[in-house]
Enzyme design. Structure first.
Site, PDB file in Angstrom:
ATOM      1  N   GLY A  90       8.900   5.610   1.932  1.00  0.00           N
ATOM      2  CA  GLY A  90       7.963   5.536   3.043  1.00  0.00           C
ATOM      3  C   GLY A  90       6.789   6.432   2.707  1.00  0.00           C
ATOM      4  O   GLY A  90       6.784   7.118   1.679  1.00  0.00           O
ATOM      5  N   ASP A 255       6.963  -0.489  -4.422  1.00  0.00           N
ATOM      6  CA  ASP A 255       6.172   0.131  -3.355  1.00  0.00           C
ATOM      7  C   ASP A 255       4.739   0.410  -3.800  1.00  0.00           C
ATOM      8  O   ASP A 255       3.931   0.890  -3.001  1.00  0.00           O
ATOM      9  CB  ASP A 255       6.835   1.422  -2.856  1.00  0.00           C
ATOM     10  CG  ASP A 255       7.037   2.435  -3.966  1.00  0.00           C
ATOM     11  OD1 ASP A 255       7.663   2.086  -4.984  1.00  0.00           O
ATOM     12  OD2 ASP A 255       6.583   3.586  -3.825  1.00  0.00           O
TER      13      ASP A 255
END
Length: 478
Positions: A90, A255
């Site tokens: 994240g 990511d």
């Protein structure tokens, strides 16, 4: 202060809610020294008139922009890191600060790096070194000049903290960077919700992506497959443009790839000093997984993971069909990217393939700096006299060179008037090999001398004007 009509806020991602991002607070930095402001892009998004105080308020303290997100939001995602799945990712040292529209109506993001800790920091300090910020500015500027679809470094503030790092002398100076980009929806954004079995959230993301980034797909009967097909096409172009630029991203985890096929997040990047298929950028890439020649493979592998995530709500057979268009799309995009860098027109698919193959064979044999032939032979035979009278004339001989020149001469120049630019009066090409980056940083670290950094950016932008490759190729340009 009042904002001009060119400022068009539209914070659509925040409206998706807390399943997709978390409201966070920026770090309270002890200092605010503006080190870089992108005056090529600020007016395009209505921020060109910000004075010194407003720049500091919005891009060092991250006070909300008018009618935009009330708070920054750390985006939620997972991802494969060196092909090992990590469910603890994240935004760990950045956040989505604001979203706005440009003068063509496209949704753009202002997102940060080094802005403090978030729920996804995993024990990290959430900071960015000043050197890391300098490197990102330079990488984005160089890629933009070479026609690569890239995020832009929008601004950098030095923040007055001393950071401890293992990969550079410590303590080292700190900074916060804001980048301007066309989407921070990562492949890993979809992976997170697939991992959690949340088909409804996957559907929400698909709809969001189509509405804001691929509106031409609004009526597609199979939305996940249509979206994947579009992402595959954009990603093939991205991988091809890196190869023609001689760029090695370094960390092509899922990511670090996004839906719009825009290059971003420049950590251990490198530009090739010379042609070396196995050249790696990251010192920790011991197996060469993300080396120069394997970048297309890495992007295709990441696309497979995106397809798997979309398969939670989509039809696997149509997703597979969309995925399998990558090899041919990449091959075509690679030829297009090299033709653009050579400044010549297509002479037909077979001739174009010969041109690229013979060029790589020549580069392997000659060990010339990667950028040199693009500078010396831009627009093909229109530059022959200049190249053969230049400092590398002695390298332009032999069987491998003769084969490449013959292939190049079969291709007509495109806009040869570009050769009138003063760039082509220079003996040496503008390049960004690691020695130049380190020399630039040494002047900053040793004497706070920013003249080398500013001069390098000026050279890179001048090269971009000279080559005039149609920056970004998708219209994302000032």
């Amino acid at each position: 202060m009042s904002f001009p009509p060119a400022y068009r806020p539209d914070p659509v991602f925040a409206r998706l809610g807390d399943d997709f991002s978390d409201p966070v607070d920026p770090a309270n930095f002890p200092a605010a020294e503006l080190r870089f402001w992108n005056d090529r892009w600020d007016a395009a998004i209505g921020l060109g008139a910000l004075d010194t105080a407003a720049r500091e308020a919005h891009f060092q303290r991250f006070d909300a922009l008018p009618d935009n997100q009330s708070r920054p939001r750390a985006m939620r995602y997972h991802g494969h890191q060196f092909r090992t799945y990590n469910p603890d990712l994240g935004d760990g040292r950045g956040f989505l600060f604001a979203q706005l529209r440009d003068d063509q109506g496209r949704l753009l993001d202002l997102a940060t790096k080094g802005s403090g800790q978030t729920p996804w920091s995993r024990g990290g300090d959430g900071r960015l070194t000043l050197k890391g910020a300098v490197r990102e500015v330079l990488a984005a500027e160089m890629l933009e000049a070479q026609g690569v679809y890239t995020s832009k470094a929008f601004c950098v503030f030095e923040t007055g903290e001393q950071l401890a790092r293992n990969d550079e002398p410590s303590p080292t100076r700190s900074a916060v960077l804001t980048r301007l980009g066309h989407s921070h929806l990562r492949f890993g954004t979809f992976q997170r919700h697939a991992f959690e079995g949340a088909a409804d959230r996957i559907d929400t993301l698909v709809g969001h992506a189509i509405e804001h980034y691929f509106p031409q797909l609004a009526a597609a009967p199979d939305a996940p497959a249509a979206l994947l097909a579009a992402v595959v096409e954009q990603s093939a172009r991205l991988a091809a443009s890196w190869m023609a630029a001689g760029f090695v991203h370094g960390v092509l985890n899922t990511d670090n790839l996004n839906l719009t096929g825009e290059s971003f997040d420049y950590g251990p990047w490198r530009f090739l000093p010379h042609y070396e298929p196995g050249f790696t950028a990251a010192y920790f890439d011991h197996q060469g997984l993300y080396c120069f020649a394997r970048q297309p493979e890495a992007v295709f592998w990441a696309l497979q993971q995106l397809a798997t995530a979309l398969g939670v709500s989509g039809d696997r057979s149509t997703l597979e069909a969309a995925l399998n268009t990558f090899p041919e799309l990449y091959r075509t995009a690679l030829l297009d990217a090299f033709l653009a860098r050579f400044g010549v027109a297509s002479a037909g698919e077979a001739a174009d393939e010969v041109l690229v193959r013979s060029f790589l064979a020549f580069m392997e044999a000659s060990k010339l700096p990667w950028e040199a032939p693009f500078h010396d032979w831009f627009c093909g035979e229109a530059s022959a006299a200049r190249a053969m009278a230049g400092p590398r004339a002695s390298s332009y001989t032999g069987e491998a060179f003769d084969a490449w020149r013959a292939a190049l001469s079969a291709h007509a120049p495109v806009r040869s008037e570009r050769l009138d630019h003063d760039l082509f009066g220079r003996a040496e090409p503008v390049s960004l090999v690691i020695d130049k980056v380190e020399a630039c940083w040494d002047r900053i670290a040793d004497g706070d001398d920013w003249s080398g950094f500013n001069g390098l950016i000026a050279d890179i932008r001048d090269a971009g004007k000279g080559f005039d490759l149609g920056r970004d190729r998708l219209g994302f340009r000032p």
